[in-house]
Design an enzyme around this catalytic site. Structure first.
Site, PDB file in Angstrom:
ATOM      1  N   TYR A  32     -44.693 -18.367  18.700  1.00  0.00           N
ATOM      2  CA  TYR A  32     -44.426 -18.576  17.266  1.00  0.00           C
ATOM      3  C   TYR A  32     -43.810 -17.278  16.724  1.00  0.00           C
ATOM      4  O   TYR A  32     -44.340 -16.618  15.837  1.00  0.00           O
ATOM      5  CB  TYR A  32     -45.680 -18.984  16.496  1.00  0.00           C
ATOM      6  CG  TYR A  32     -45.320 -19.866  15.320  1.00  0.00           C
ATOM      7  CD1 TYR A  32     -44.825 -21.149  15.540  1.00  0.00           C
ATOM      8  CD2 TYR A  32     -45.416 -19.418  14.007  1.00  0.00           C
ATOM      9  CE1 TYR A  32     -44.442 -21.958  14.480  1.00  0.00           C
ATOM     10  CE2 TYR A  32     -45.036 -20.219  12.945  1.00  0.00           C
ATOM     11  CZ  TYR A  32     -44.560 -21.482  13.180  1.00  0.00           C
ATOM     12  OH  TYR A  32     -44.178 -22.272  12.128  1.00  0.00           O
ATOM     13  N   GLY A  36     -41.479  -9.189  14.161  1.00  0.00           N
ATOM     14  CA  GLY A  36     -42.350  -8.213  14.836  1.00  0.00           C
ATOM     15  C   GLY A  36     -42.180  -8.317  16.345  1.00  0.00           C
ATOM     16  O   GLY A  36     -41.974  -7.315  17.035  1.00  0.00           O
ATOM     17  N   HIS A  37     -42.246  -9.558  16.856  1.00  0.00           N
ATOM     18  CA  HIS A  37     -42.050  -9.765  18.295  1.00  0.00           C
ATOM     19  C   HIS A  37     -40.634  -9.340  18.703  1.00  0.00           C
ATOM     20  O   HIS A  37     -40.436  -8.712  19.738  1.00  0.00           O
ATOM     21  CB  HIS A  37     -42.217 -11.242  18.654  1.00  0.00           C
ATOM     22  CG  HIS A  37     -43.557 -11.833  18.351  1.00  0.00           C
ATOM     23  ND1 HIS A  37     -43.756 -12.798  17.374  1.00  0.00           N
ATOM     24  CD2 HIS A  37     -44.784 -11.611  18.896  1.00  0.00           C
ATOM     25  CE1 HIS A  37     -45.030 -13.158  17.361  1.00  0.00           C
ATOM     26  NE2 HIS A  37     -45.675 -12.448  18.259  1.00  0.00           N
TER      27      HIS A  37
HETATM   28  P1  AMP Z   1     -49.081 -11.937  19.306  1.00  0.00           P
HETATM   29  O1  AMP Z   1     -48.089 -13.009  19.636  1.00  0.00           O
HETATM   30  O2  AMP Z   1     -49.567 -11.992  17.898  1.00  0.00           O
HETATM   31  O3  AMP Z   1     -50.190 -11.842  20.334  1.00  0.00           O
HETATM   32  O4  AMP Z   1     -48.305 -10.557  19.389  1.00  0.00           O
HETATM   33  C1  AMP Z   1     -47.575 -10.199  20.539  1.00  0.00           C
HETATM   34  C2  AMP Z   1     -47.196  -8.737  20.448  1.00  0.00           C
HETATM   35  O5  AMP Z   1     -46.388  -8.540  19.283  1.00  0.00           O
HETATM   36  C3  AMP Z   1     -48.406  -7.809  20.296  1.00  0.00           C
HETATM   37  O6  AMP Z   1     -48.195  -6.630  21.054  1.00  0.00           O
HETATM   38  C4  AMP Z   1     -48.429  -7.529  18.815  1.00  0.00           C
HETATM   39  O7  AMP Z   1     -49.034  -6.293  18.477  1.00  0.00           O
HETATM   40  C5  AMP Z   1     -46.945  -7.508  18.498  1.00  0.00           C
HETATM   41  N1  AMP Z   1     -46.745  -7.779  17.060  1.00  0.00           N
HETATM   42  C6  AMP Z   1     -47.268  -8.820  16.347  1.00  0.00           C
HETATM   43  N2  AMP Z   1     -46.933  -8.697  15.036  1.00  0.00           N
HETATM   44  C7  AMP Z   1     -46.206  -7.555  14.929  1.00  0.00           C
HETATM   45  C8  AMP Z   1     -45.585  -6.874  13.839  1.00  0.00           C
HETATM   46  N3  AMP Z   1     -45.663  -7.341  12.594  1.00  0.00           N
HETATM   47  N4  AMP Z   1     -44.926  -5.729  14.093  1.00  0.00           N
HETATM   48  C9  AMP Z   1     -44.859  -5.227  15.360  1.00  0.00           C
HETATM   49  N5  AMP Z   1     -45.415  -5.821  16.436  1.00  0.00           N
HETATM   50  C10 AMP Z   1     -46.084  -6.974  16.227  1.00  0.00           C
END
Ligand code: AMP
Length: 283
Positions: A32, A36-37
């Site tokens: 999703y 950020g990703h």
């Molecule tokens: P997730 O899909 O939420 O498990 O996140 C996957 C990776 O993206 C993890 O290393 C998170 O820390 C990073 N991530 C999620 N949101 C952000 C954001 N707003 N800014 C930077 N990295 C992010």
């Protein structure tokens, strides 16, 4: 861009990349995707020949009453976003492929996973380290990228990698925010329009804490109180924690001298949001 959905197929591709002498980066995600990703993808693109993004909603890191079932998923949308940001391979294994019947091996970093988010989500970080260790074994990256958004996770993954001599460089990238300051998160999709409007107050409370530190305040208790006071006025907000810790070992600090991580988790309605900021106190 290739989409690979089995472990044997991913292992075969990795063997080919290695044989060709290509360096690999891995970006573990639960999908999703948002900016950020994608910021992690853009950073990875600059440093390795091949960029692999895993998309796996990992049941092991969700508690029994948490949102595993309703976590947002949209692989087609993710494929478009990932391809346009420069991902070469999406690795999207099934739960039964990752955890076949009889699975019984866990990786746990002791001492860092039971505070902050770990205190209210028992077993969460054990699930995270186990899945990341598995992904590292399968993809064998040279570099893995994580976001500062999940500050505790980043610290724990670094420690696991060092302690187990995994030989993988861990890079932590800055938090990407919406224009109004809200940290981007897949879970922001849960917020109602009214909750979404109020959510940027979390970052404002962290900025307030930063201002206090900049103006010379050193007493962590006072800074935490000022931060919490700002959060308490958000409608339907319930504070899980606001903490000030040493970013190297997550130990609570009483007096701000040097780098301090101010981290918070707050429920806005039913949605649990996290955010953090690193401040630098005067010595
Ligand atoms: P997730 O899909 O939420 O498990 O996140 C996957 C990776 O993206 C993890 O290393 C998170 O820390 C990073 N991530 C999620 N949101 C952000 C954001 N707003 N800014 C930077 N990295 C992010």
């Amino acid at each position: 861009m290739k989409v690979v959905d089995t472990i044997p197929r991913m292992s075969t591709l990795v063997k080919i990349f290695k044989k060709e002498g290509k360096s690999i980066s891995l970006i573990p995600t639960m999908g999703y995707l948002h900016e950020g990703h994608l910021s992690l993808v853009r950073a990875a693109r600059k440093h390795t020949d091949v960029v692999v993004m895993s998309i796996f909603v990992n049941p092991m890191q969700f508690g029994p009453k948490e949102d595993f079932e309703k976590y947002p998923r949209d692989l087609k949308r993710d494929e478009h976003l990932a391809a346009s940001a420069g991902v070469d391979v999406i690795f999207h294994p099934s739960v039964s492929d990752m955890y076949p019947a009889g699975y019984s091996t866990y990786v746990e970093v002791c001492g860092l996973g039971d505070t902050l988010c770990g205190a209210s989500r028992p077993g969460h970080f054990k699930g995270v380290t186990t899945v990341v260790a598995k992904l590292f074994q399968i993809v064998r990256p040279n570099i893995a990228y994580f976001g500062q958004k999940d500050a505790q996770q980043a610290i724990i993954i670094k420690k696991m990698t060092e302690d187990l001599n995994m030989g993988i460089e861990i890079k932590i990238m800055p938090i990407v925010r919406e224009p109004d300051g809200l940290a981007m998160s897949s879970r922001n999709a849960y917020l109602s329009p009214a909750e979404r409007k109020n959510a940027p107050a979390l970052y404002e409370s962290l900025k307030k804490a930063e201002t206090l530190v900049r103006s010379g305040e050193k007493d962590a208790a006072k800074i935490i109180k000022a931060t919490e006071d700002m959060i308490r006025v958000i409608p339907n907000a319930k504070i899980d924690y606001v903490s000030m810790v040493d970013p190297r070992n997550l130990k609570k600090i009483k007096t701000v001298t040097g780098e301090t991580l101010i981290a918070l988790a707050v429920f806005i309605g039913k949605t649990r949001l996290i955010d953090n900021i690193i401040v630098k106190g005067a010595k």
